[in-house]
Design an enzyme around this catalytic site. Structure first.
Site, PDB file in Angstrom:
ATOM      1  N   ASP A  67      36.067  38.449  39.719  1.00  0.00           N
ATOM      2  CA  ASP A  67      36.493  39.153  41.054  1.00  0.00           C
ATOM      3  C   ASP A  67      35.471  40.888  41.093  1.00  0.00           C
ATOM      4  OD1 ASP A  67      37.721  40.427  38.919  1.00  0.00           O
ATOM      5  OD2 ASP A  67      39.969  39.327  39.692  1.00  0.00           O
ATOM      6  N   ASN A 136      51.875  39.290  41.201  1.00  0.00           N
ATOM      7  CA  ASN A 136      52.115  38.910  42.452  1.00  0.00           C
ATOM      8  C   ASN A 136      52.169  37.526  42.091  1.00  0.00           C
ATOM      9  OD1 ASN A 136      49.134  39.007  42.289  1.00  0.00           O
ATOM     10  ND2 ASN A 136      49.403  39.635  44.467  1.00  0.00           N
ATOM     11  N   HIS A 138      49.044  36.295  42.012  1.00  0.00           N
ATOM     12  CA  HIS A 138      46.756  35.677  42.206  1.00  0.00           C
ATOM     13  C   HIS A 138      46.394  35.219  40.997  1.00  0.00           C
ATOM     14  CE1 HIS A 138      46.067  40.882  41.367  1.00  0.00           C
ATOM     15  NE2 HIS A 138      46.125  39.514  39.892  1.00  0.00           N
ATOM     16  N   GLU A 143      44.956  36.694  46.048  1.00  0.00           N
ATOM     17  CA  GLU A 143      45.942  37.334  46.433  1.00  0.00           C
ATOM     18  C   GLU A 143      46.699  36.281  47.941  1.00  0.00           C
ATOM     19  OE1 GLU A 143      46.209  39.425  44.768  1.00  0.00           O
ATOM     20  OE2 GLU A 143      46.025  41.700  45.872  1.00  0.00           O
TER      21      GLU A 143
HETATM   22  P1  PGA Z   1      46.316  42.273  33.345  1.00  0.00           P
HETATM   23  O1  PGA Z   1      46.304  41.626  34.736  1.00  0.00           O
HETATM   24  O2  PGA Z   1      46.143  41.342  32.927  1.00  0.00           O
HETATM   25  O3  PGA Z   1      45.821  43.801  33.860  1.00  0.00           O
HETATM   26  O4  PGA Z   1      48.030  42.460  34.348  1.00  0.00           O
HETATM   27  C1  PGA Z   1      46.080  40.775  35.127  1.00  0.00           C
HETATM   28  C2  PGA Z   1      45.682  40.547  37.129  1.00  0.00           C
HETATM   29  O5  PGA Z   1      46.074  41.127  38.285  1.00  0.00           O
HETATM   30  O6  PGA Z   1      45.174  39.717  37.074  1.00  0.00           O
END
Ligand code: PGA
Length: 242
Positions: A67, A136, A138, A143
């Site tokens: 992403d 959330n 994602h 999202e």
């Molecule tokens: P994180 O992010 O590994 O920093 O918790 C995960 C994400 O938001 O995809």
């Protein structure tokens, strides 16, 4: 779906590195989509140390970006490509020619997404998707709501993602509002998916991912229906043990 619960973040990092090293060992040219985010960083450090010792050779993999923020060029330290380069590509000696990027420029986004999809299709899909779990649900920047057919595309970030990325940017007001993500369709079709989850703050979303209704409102819940999924979590994140 196989759930592996280990003691702590250090153990997640070692076990995650084992999974990736074994896939690369079996197929040195593996097509692997690489998450940024905090959680997989320990895994990448482990792999870098193993690479430095000559125990792992990842230099022939084809690495796909997961992403990117829209409008943030690769030279900007905050671009996700830049983060992937510092944490994964450079320490593992992966040459530029073996990296498939997502577009970051709005004017080129549509064409860039199509080129990315063609590159994934040309290698017959991902051998491995290394994914973190958004607060959330994602996966990448798919999202909520995102269903299993969601394509590689431009997305609007939710407030939850903006808040959770605020520290990285230095405040919610400066977090970009739009992003580009590899689609759910490509991620769920990966032959192996490694979802890495750490910390008590992920306990609720991990429970909904593993046992909740399968719904676009929790994109990660579609992992319940995908093949070859390993969920690697520490005790703090684990709903059953934590
Ligand atoms: P994180 O992010 O590994 O920093 O918790 C995960 C994400 O938001 O995809």
């Amino acid at each position: 779906m196989k759930l592996i619960v280990v003691d702590d973040y250090e153990a997640v990092s070692r076990a995650g590195a084992d999974v990736i090293a074994s896939i690369i060992g079996r197929k040195p040219h593996s097509a692997i989509v690489i998450a940024t985010g905090d959680t997989p960083m320990g895994i990448y450090e482990q792999l870098a140390a193993r690479n430095a010792r000559g125990d792992v050779d990842a230099s022939r993999i084809l690495a796909f970006q997961l992403d990117e923020y829209l409008g943030v060029p690769p030279g900007d330290r905050r671009s996700l490509y830049g983060w992937m380069e510092r944490s994964f590509l450079a320490p593992l000696d992966i040459p530029d020619a073996n990296v498939v990027r997502l577009p970051w420029d709005e004017g080129l986004a549509e064409e860039g997404c199509a080129a990315y999809v063609r590159a994934v299709e040309a290698v017959g899909g991902f051998d491995l998707a290394v994914l973190g779990l958004g607060p959330n649900g994602h996966l990448g920047f798919n999202e909520p709501p995102s269903g299993p057919g969601s394509r590689t595309r431009l997305v609007d970030l939710t407030n939850e993602s903006i808040e959770s990325n605020a520290d990285y940017w230095g405040g919610p007001d400066v977090v970009p509002r739009r992003a580009v993500t590899a689609g759910m369709d490509l991620l769920l079709a990966a032959r192996q998916i490694l979802l890495v989850v750490s910390g008590e703050h992920k306990q609720d979303i991990l429970r909904r991912t593993l046992d909740g209704p399968v719904t676009p409102d929790v994109p990660s819940s579609y992992l319940q229906q995908a093949g070859g999924v390993i969920v690697l979590a520490d005790r703090a994140a684990s709903p059953s043990v934590g």
